[in-house]
Structure formats: structure tokens, C-alpha cells
Enzyme design. Structure first.
Site, mmCIF file in Angstrom:
data_model
loop_
_atom_site.group_PDB
_atom_site.id
_atom_site.type_symbol
_atom_site.label_atom_id
_atom_site.label_comp_id
_atom_site.label_asym_id
_atom_site.label_seq_id
_atom_site.Cartn_x
_atom_site.Cartn_y
_atom_site.Cartn_z
ATOM 1 C CD GLU A 290 -3.331 0.256 1.993
ATOM 2 O OE1 GLU A 290 -4.326 -0.396 1.642
ATOM 3 O OE2 GLU A 290 -3.182 0.643 3.165
ATOM 4 C CG HIS B 228 7.097 -29.793 0.236
ATOM 5 N ND1 HIS B 228 7.573 -31.043 -0.073
ATOM 6 C CD2 HIS B 228 7.864 -29.333 1.257
ATOM 7 C CE1 HIS B 228 8.577 -31.331 0.738
ATOM 8 N NE2 HIS B 228 8.781 -30.314 1.551
ATOM 9 C CE LYS C 257 -12.272 2.146 0.793
ATOM 10 N NZ LYS C 257 -11.701 3.179 1.636
HETATM 11 O O1 PA5 Z 1 -3.022 1.691 5.921
HETATM 12 C C1 PA5 Z 1 -4.110 2.196 5.721
HETATM 13 O O2 PA5 Z 1 -4.317 3.422 5.835
HETATM 14 C C2 PA5 Z 1 -5.302 1.334 5.352
HETATM 15 O O3 PA5 Z 1 -4.933 0.019 5.143
HETATM 16 C C3 PA5 Z 1 -6.351 1.395 6.443
HETATM 17 O O4 PA5 Z 1 -5.798 0.944 7.648
HETATM 18 C C4 PA5 Z 1 -7.583 0.563 6.094
HETATM 19 O O5 PA5 Z 1 -8.093 0.940 4.856
HETATM 20 C C5 PA5 Z 1 -8.654 0.701 7.155
HETATM 21 O O6 PA5 Z 1 -8.993 2.058 7.301
HETATM 22 P P1 PA5 Z 1 -9.784 2.586 8.558
HETATM 23 O O7 PA5 Z 1 -8.942 2.398 9.766
HETATM 24 O O8 PA5 Z 1 -10.036 4.022 8.266
HETATM 25 O O9 PA5 Z 1 -11.051 1.785 8.638
#
Ligand code: PA5
Length: 450
Positions: free
Chosen positions: A283, A304, A418
Site C-alpha cells: 500500500e 513443496h 469502493k
Molecule cells: O493503511 C491504511 O491506511 C489502510 O490500510 C487502512 O488501515 C484501512 O483501509 C482501514 O482504514 P480505517 O482504519 O479508516 O477503517
């Protein structure tokens, strides 16, 4: 030091001049990371954390341990993976199956799958339950749905008043955000996700610490480990700073066409930590059409399975092996008079020894097969090492992202699915965009069906 970078298996893949060429880039990345930035609160978190909140986390954890035998943590991405990683790292992947470990810690809201949630709902029928819903934004769909469903179940089971004591909310401090507003309205105890710490860098805030403490891990030791790493990896000298060197090597690999980083470990207890690493790096770096693709394996299990690919498939992989040098248990292969299985050559040897030999054999085979191997040595899987490990990889991620020329703290690409999902589900919006998008998407789907 609790963690060391071992580069001896890279010798035939990376030349000294290549390390030298990275130094100006690492220095620039260091400057950018340390310049005022609204997302780098995690850099000083191991010493600058809110002590009152920390003590409230410990108090809440101790109450939760008394109140329930199933603690359900509701969150996704950075609001879930760190806690799971820490609990399995310190207590083992089989934590929930050991009768002495109570309460069990379960995770919900990390998918929308009804079958998975259904098993947690059944758990609520037979066990005493507490919930911890975690969302920085307070609006993420997956945990919001799971919370709505589990909250109703808990309220039916205990009544609304008693449920207030059993529901804990970790979210933004702003009272206007949806989850904080709901918590204030209902009177739940709340914990804060600091403004300047993004989800995937938040494991050492209440996001991770409350579930981790409920599982009986010592969060003081975890912060101590992170604080030590903060000191050890402060200096901008690639020759002395393993964290910066690791960040540089990743970028050297990418420049050589090694587009996939495969995190490998020899311990199933590391499985969720690898998931955490994949999310942190995927990410943070996968944007602007750039970035390494992070993947993971647990050996020898995956020798394996994916091992064949690693040995002889496309040569676009490098491995980052987490070499845990000590095990919690000592189990020996017994001697057998009959020796029908021919295993007496191993009798008296510990599984730890044999596992480490598998590591050596594999690394020699994989490097021989053209796969560069970075080794990160970790002394043991305990709280202090987890804190140290987290800080090392978070900081390396920030440095690596800036070397790559991306912003390692945003995740704009997550919005695309989304938007489509909300449009297809006819989510109401002020300007009717969802309706227009829904029509377009449906036309697209119709064309695909022809
Ligand atoms: O690293 C990040 O910002 C994302 O992976 C969020 O943690 C994830 O989308 C969850 O978001 P939130 O804590 O707003 O529900």
C-alpha cells in the site's frame, strides 16, 4: 541488537559501486522523511506516546480479560493486521486453540464474507464476548457492516446497558467522524488513532496495543523494543544503518528487474507478520505505476508448493528471509530401534536445528538458481523483538518509498473498488454520481456478458 541485516548471500548480485550509487538517494530520502510531515507521527511514537492513553489501554485490557472469553476485534487493513501479527509472533499462530489462552482473540470486519462472520456469530452464542471496533476513518464499509451485526447480537445477549461495558472503540479523536460520534452517543470507551499516524503505521498505537494487551503480551516491552530501534536506526549512514541499507537494496533489486519481493520465513508463527509486511509495503509503494510486488511464503511448507517456482520460474524475484534464530520449544527426533523410516540419522537432533539446516540448504539452492537473498536475522519471537521489527520495517518503508519517488503514506488507489461497489449498491450521494456510474458499470458488464 535484536535484528541484523545479513548481505553475504547478495555478493554475486550487488556490487559495491551499486551500494555507493544509492547513498545520495538514501540521504535525500532521510531528509524528506525527517522534514515536517503530517504522516510521520510513528517516527517518535516509541518515546512520544500518550502515557495516559497507554495506561488506559492496560486497564481496559485487564477488564476485558476478566469479562470475556472471546474478544472480537473488528477492523481491516492497518486497523487489523498489526494486532494479529503481534499476537501470533509473540504467542504463536495457535494462540486461540490453546485452552490456557483466554480470552481468545478473533478478527472480524476484514472481509464481507457471510460464512466467516457466521462462525463468529456462533461463537457469540457460546462464549462471553467483548468487541473492539477499530477504524481511523470510522467509515470503512467492511468493519462497519460487521460491527452493526455483532453490536446487535451483543445487545440482544447482554442488553444495551451491559453492552456499553463490552464494546470498545478505537478511532479518530474528532467527534464529527461517524464512529466517534456513535461511540459518544452510546457511551462506549474510546481510544485514539493519532492524526499523524496512518493505518498501516499504527500497530504501536491503541489500534494494535489494546488487542495485543488483551492477548497477554507485555506492551511495555514492545514499546521498549521499538524505542531501541528508533535509536539504532536514526543515523543517516547506509554503512552503519541496516534499516537504510535494506531500503536501498530493495530499490537496487527493482532497478535490476527483480519486481517481486518474496518475504520468506521458516515459522508459521510469522504468517500474519508477513501479511502485515505485504500490506505495509504494497500500500505504501504500489503507485504511480511503480513499486515492488510484495509476496510471502512460509518454508518449508511452501518449498513443496511455490518453492518450485522460486527455484526455476521467472527470474524476477528476490527473497527477504526472516531468519528467527531461536525457538520457544525444544523438540528432538527420537531414536527408533527398527528405523523403518530411515530417520535415525536425525535422532537426537532438535527440530530447530533441522529447520535451520533447511534454511541453509534452501538459501544456497535459491541463490545458485539466480534468486538474490537478503537475510534479516531476528533473535527470537517475543515482545521486544516485535517492537524492534515493526520500527525497522516501518522506517525502511518510508525511506524506500521516498527513494522510489512515491508518497509512502497515502493509498489513493484503494478508492477505485469502493467507488464501483458503492455505485452498484446504489449508495445515496448528493450529486447523483453513483447513479451515473452504476449505469456505466452495468453497460460494461452487459458488454462483457455478450
Ligand atoms: O493503511 C491504511 O491506511 C489502510 O490500510 C487502512 O488501515 C484501512 O483501509 C482501514 O482504514 P480505517 O482504519 O479508516 O477503517
Amino acid at each position: 541488537m535484536a535484528l541484523r541485516l545479513q548481505t553475504k548471500f547478495l555478493k554475486s548480485f550487488v556490487g559495491t559501486h551499486e551500494y555507493e550509487a544509492m547513498k545520495p538517494l538514501v540521504e535525500a530520502a532521510h531528509k524528506t522523511l525527517n522534514s515536517p510531515n503530517k504522516w510521520t507521527g510513528w517516527l517518535d511514537l516509541p518515546v512520544n506516546y500518550d502515557k495516559e492513553e497507554f495506561s488506559n489501554i492496560k486497564k481496559a485490557a485487564s477488564n476485558i480479560q476478566k469479562m470475556c472469553d472471546a474478544f472480537i476485534v473488528i477492523g481491516i487493513g492497518g486497523s487489523y493486521l498489526g494486532a494479529r501479527a503481534a499476537i501470533e509472533f509473540v504467542k504463536g499462530a495457535s494462540y486461540n486453540t490453546m485452552p490456557k489462552n483466554t480470552p481468545g482473540v478473533y478478527f472480524a470486519g476484514n472481509s464481507i464474507d457471510p460464512d466467516y462472520l457466521s462462525s463468529l456469530i456462533q461463537l457469540c452464542e457460546t462464549k462471553d464476548v467483548c468487541l473492539n471496533v477499530i477504524s481511523k476513518s470510522g467509515t470503512t464499509t467492511e468493519p462497519a457492516i460487521a460491527f452493526r451485526i455483532l453490536k446487535e447480537i451483543v445487545e440482544k445477549k447482554y442488553g444495551v446497558e451491559e453492552s456499553k461495558k463490552r464494546i470498545f472503540v478505537t478511532t479518530d479523536k474528532n467527534p464529527a467522524t461517524a464512529l466517534k460520534a456513535l461511540a459518544l452517543n452510546e457511551g462506549y470507551e474510546t481510544f485514539v488513532v493519532p492524526d499523524n499516524i496512518g493505518g498501516r503505521y499504527s500497530v504501536l498505537t491503541a489500534v494494535g496495543l489494546l488487542p495485543i494487551a488483551v492477548a497477554g503480551c507485555d506492551i511495555d516491552k514492545m514499546m521498549k523494543g521499538a524505542a531501541q530501534a528508533r535509536l539504532d536506526f536514526a543515523e543517516c549512514d547506509m554503512d552503519k544503518n541496516d534499516c537504510y541499507k535494506y531500503a536501498a537494496i530493495r530499490n537496487i533489486m527493482l532497478a535490476k528487474g527483480k519486481t517481486m519481493e518474496l518475504y520468506a520465513s521458516y515459522k508459521p508463527d510469522m504468517l500474519s507478520t508477513s501479511e502485515w509486511l505485504k500490506q505495509l509495503y504494497g500500500e505504501s509503494e504500489g503507485k504511480d505505476n511503480k513499486g515492488l510486488f510484495p509476496a510471502s511464503v512460509v518454508y518449508s511448507t511452501d518449498l513443496h508448493s511455490l518453492g518450485q517456482y522460486v527455484q526455476e520460474g521467472m527470474r524476477n524475484i528476490f527473497e527477504t528471509v526472516i531468519d528467527v534464530q531461536n525457538s520457544r520449544s525444544s523438540i528432538c527426533v527420537p531414536f527408533d530401534e527398527k528405523n523403518t523410516d530411515g530417520l535415525n540419522f536425525l535422532s537426537g537432533k532438535t527440530l530447530h536445528e533441522i529447520n535451520r539446516t533447511a534454511f541453509l540448504g534452501t538459501i544456497l539452492a535459491h541463490t545458485e538458481g539466480g534468486v538474490p537473498n537478503i537475510v534479516i536475522e531476528v533473535d527470537a519471537l517475543d515482545e521486544e523483538n516485535f517492537g524492534y521489527f515493526v520500527y525497522f520495517f516501518e522506517k525502511a518503508c518510508g525511506i524506500s518509498g521516498f527513494i522510489l519517488g512515491v508518497n509512502p503514506f497515502d493509498q489513493p488507489g484503494v478508492e477505485a473498488y469502493k467507488k464501483n461497489m458503492f455505485a452498484l449498491l446504489s449508495k445515496p450521494d448528493a450529486n447523483g454520481e453513483n447513479l451515473k456510474r452504476k449505469q456505466l458499470l452495468e453497460e460494461k458488464l452487459e458488454l462483457l456478458n455478450k
